[in-house]
Each structure stands twice: as C-alpha cells, then as structure tokens.
Scaffold this active site. Sequence first.
Site, PDB file in Angstrom:
ATOM      1  N   ASP A  13       0.637  -0.866   0.009  1.00  0.00           N
ATOM      2  CA  ASP A  13      -0.038   0.080  -0.071  1.00  0.00           C
ATOM      3  C   ASP A  13       0.825   1.305  -0.006  1.00  0.00           C
ATOM      4  O   ASP A  13       1.941   1.302   0.432  1.00  0.00           O
ATOM      5  CB  ASP A  13      -1.013  -0.115   1.431  1.00  0.00           C
ATOM      6  N   GLY A  16       0.153   5.506  -4.583  1.00  0.00           N
ATOM      7  CA  GLY A  16      -0.380   6.521  -4.927  1.00  0.00           C
ATOM      8  C   GLY A  16      -0.279   7.794  -3.796  1.00  0.00           C
ATOM      9  O   GLY A  16       0.149   8.874  -4.268  1.00  0.00           O
ATOM     10  N   ARG A  17      -0.073   7.724  -2.574  1.00  0.00           N
ATOM     11  CA  ARG A  17       0.182   8.582  -1.441  1.00  0.00           C
ATOM     12  C   ARG A  17       1.530   9.296  -1.744  1.00  0.00           C
ATOM     13  O   ARG A  17       1.820  10.192  -1.858  1.00  0.00           O
ATOM     14  CB  ARG A  17      -0.123   7.771  -0.291  1.00  0.00           C
ATOM     15  N   ARG A  26      -0.041   9.391 -10.114  1.00  0.00           N
ATOM     16  CA  ARG A  26      -0.169   7.993  -9.241  1.00  0.00           C
ATOM     17  C   ARG A  26       0.649   6.836  -9.927  1.00  0.00           C
ATOM     18  O   ARG A  26       1.212   6.046  -9.294  1.00  0.00           O
ATOM     19  CB  ARG A  26      -1.954   7.647  -9.181  1.00  0.00           C
ATOM     20  N   HIS A  30       3.229   3.826  -8.783  1.00  0.00           N
ATOM     21  CA  HIS A  30       3.015   2.172  -9.335  1.00  0.00           C
ATOM     22  C   HIS A  30       4.228   1.824 -10.086  1.00  0.00           C
ATOM     23  O   HIS A  30       4.861   0.645  -9.734  1.00  0.00           O
ATOM     24  CB  HIS A  30       1.896   2.108 -10.205  1.00  0.00           C
ATOM     25  N   GLU A  60     -11.234  -5.092  -5.959  1.00  0.00           N
ATOM     26  CA  GLU A  60     -12.020  -3.429  -5.717  1.00  0.00           C
ATOM     27  C   GLU A  60     -11.240  -2.860  -6.802  1.00  0.00           C
ATOM     28  O   GLU A  60     -11.754  -1.665  -6.882  1.00  0.00           O
ATOM     29  CB  GLU A  60     -11.725  -3.242  -4.386  1.00  0.00           C
ATOM     30  N   LEU A 124      13.307 -18.776  -4.295  1.00  0.00           N
ATOM     31  CA  LEU A 124      12.195 -18.054  -3.778  1.00  0.00           C
ATOM     32  C   LEU A 124      10.819 -18.226  -4.764  1.00  0.00           C
ATOM     33  O   LEU A 124      11.063 -18.113  -6.025  1.00  0.00           O
ATOM     34  CB  LEU A 124      12.198 -16.564  -3.868  1.00  0.00           C
ATOM     35  N   SER A 186      -8.211  -6.022   4.604  1.00  0.00           N
ATOM     36  CA  SER A 186      -8.746  -5.893   2.969  1.00  0.00           C
ATOM     37  C   SER A 186      -8.950  -6.713   2.285  1.00  0.00           C
ATOM     38  O   SER A 186      -8.529  -6.882   0.914  1.00  0.00           O
ATOM     39  CB  SER A 186      -7.728  -4.592   2.357  1.00  0.00           C
ATOM     40  N   GLU A 197       1.749 -13.764  12.289  1.00  0.00           N
ATOM     41  CA  GLU A 197       2.066 -12.375  13.040  1.00  0.00           C
ATOM     42  C   GLU A 197       1.858 -11.538  11.935  1.00  0.00           C
ATOM     43  O   GLU A 197       2.004 -11.211  10.811  1.00  0.00           O
ATOM     44  CB  GLU A 197       3.636 -12.264  13.327  1.00  0.00           C
TER      45      GLU A 197
END
Length: 231
Positions: A13, A16-17, A26, A30, A60, A124, A186, A197
């Site tokens: 998250d 955009g901020r 934005r 990304h 969403e 991985l 979310s 955790e």
Amino acid sequence: MKVIPETVAIIMDGNGRWAKAKGLPRTAGHKKGADTVRTVALEANRLGIKKLILYAFSTENWKRPEDEISYLCKLPGIFFNSYIKDLMKNNIRVTFAGELERFPEDTQKTIRKAVEQTAHNTGLELCIAINYGSRREMILAAQKYAQEVADGKRANDLTEEEFSSYLFIPEEVDLLIRTSGEERISNFLLWQIAYSELIFDPTPWPDFDEASLNEALEVFAARDRRFGGLK
Ligand code: V0D
C-alpha cells in the site's frame, strides 16, 4: 519458533500517496512500486524465505480511473522486460494467484509467459496476487469442492488441510506485512493468516527496502508464537 518465516505476505500500500506527496501522477508511484517488488524479492530470496506473496491488484481496484487501470495492466510487462534476467539469475520462480481472465489478453499472456519461463527455478516463489479477493477465493474453492461431491466424491470428511488445497494459496502465512500505515486486512488471505504475525509498517511501498524487510523479520523473530496454546 521459526526465526526466518517460510511464507511472507505483503499488502503493498501507499504507491498513490507516495506519488502525490512528490507532486507526481499515481502511475509514477506504481512504477517505483514495481522496482520495490524486485528489491524485496531479491532480499527475500537471499534470506531463504520460501514464498513471498504480494498483493498487487484487488478485485476492488477495477473501480479506479480508466487511465490508472490501463497503466496497471501494462505493469506486468514493464516488470518482466526489466527484471526477467534478475529473476532467472537468482533462481526465482514467479506464480500468480487470482482470476487472470478479467485482464486484457496481452497482460494475461505476459504473466503466463513469466510463470512458464521461471517454472523450473528452485529458489524463492514470488507469488503475485492480482484480481484477487479472499472471500472470492473461498467461494471458488467451495464451488469446486461441491462440484466434486456432486460428481461422486465423499463429502463427510473435509479437513482444513484438504479445504486449503482448493484455494489459490494453500500455505499458512507466517508473517503478513502491510505498508503505508493502514491497519486493515482488506480481503487479503483471510483463511491463510489464521496464525500469522501481523506487522503494520508506516513506510509507503515505493520507499520500502531491504532494511525495512529485515526490520520486520527482527520483530517477527522477537515475538512469541503461541498458536493459542502453551509454549
Ligand atoms: C502496482 C506495487 C508487479 C503495487 C507494485 C497487474 C501495485 C507495482 C506486477 C506483476 C503492480 C504482476 C504479475 C506478474 C509479475 C509482476 C504488478 C500489477 C501491479 C497489477 F506476473 N508489480 N505490479 N502487477 N504494481
């Protein structure tokens, strides 16, 4: 108690901020966020984490403006053209979780190609959750199970382990990190985080780095994992 978790999930998250704070569009957030995917995947691989699950696009996210969606659909291609060499050199295997069918044909192709090209790597597992929602994942699992029962499978002995195998992501998550300060799940991995955790880091995803991951792993190692029982 595992000092290095086997399976780590991250809600990426704050892209955009991060961009807004710098006066950038934005999409710039990304793009920088995709670089962070590479940085964090390489570090997770180096540390011996088995599976890293990254929440890149939720069910969403289709509500976002059209130009942002169209840029997000180009990101898998931008990511692979830039980093496929690094992924191969570091033995990283790419997988995805979610309903790919809703993405444009060329985006789907790019993702399938990346999965194929890296399929034999043994380091991985970098699992990208795209068009993923946890409730949807559980509904699809229930539907698939119900269909098998309708086709004659015995129904009276479904275990947690067997139910897990019907999900996109069957593993227990040891550690879930959410960046950028929000403290919510979310609709990400609701089944898989039963004993995780949880760590909420205020850093926006584009600024998250090797040190941020190592800090979270130190917090993880220091916590008691009691599974609701006695030690
Ligand atoms: C934007 C920050 C890598 C979060 C990271 C389709 C949101 C950058 C991929 C990627 C996104 C997807 C599939 C794949 C390999 C890489 C990606 C999306 C968004 C949405 F097989 N970054 N990334 N996909 N962002």
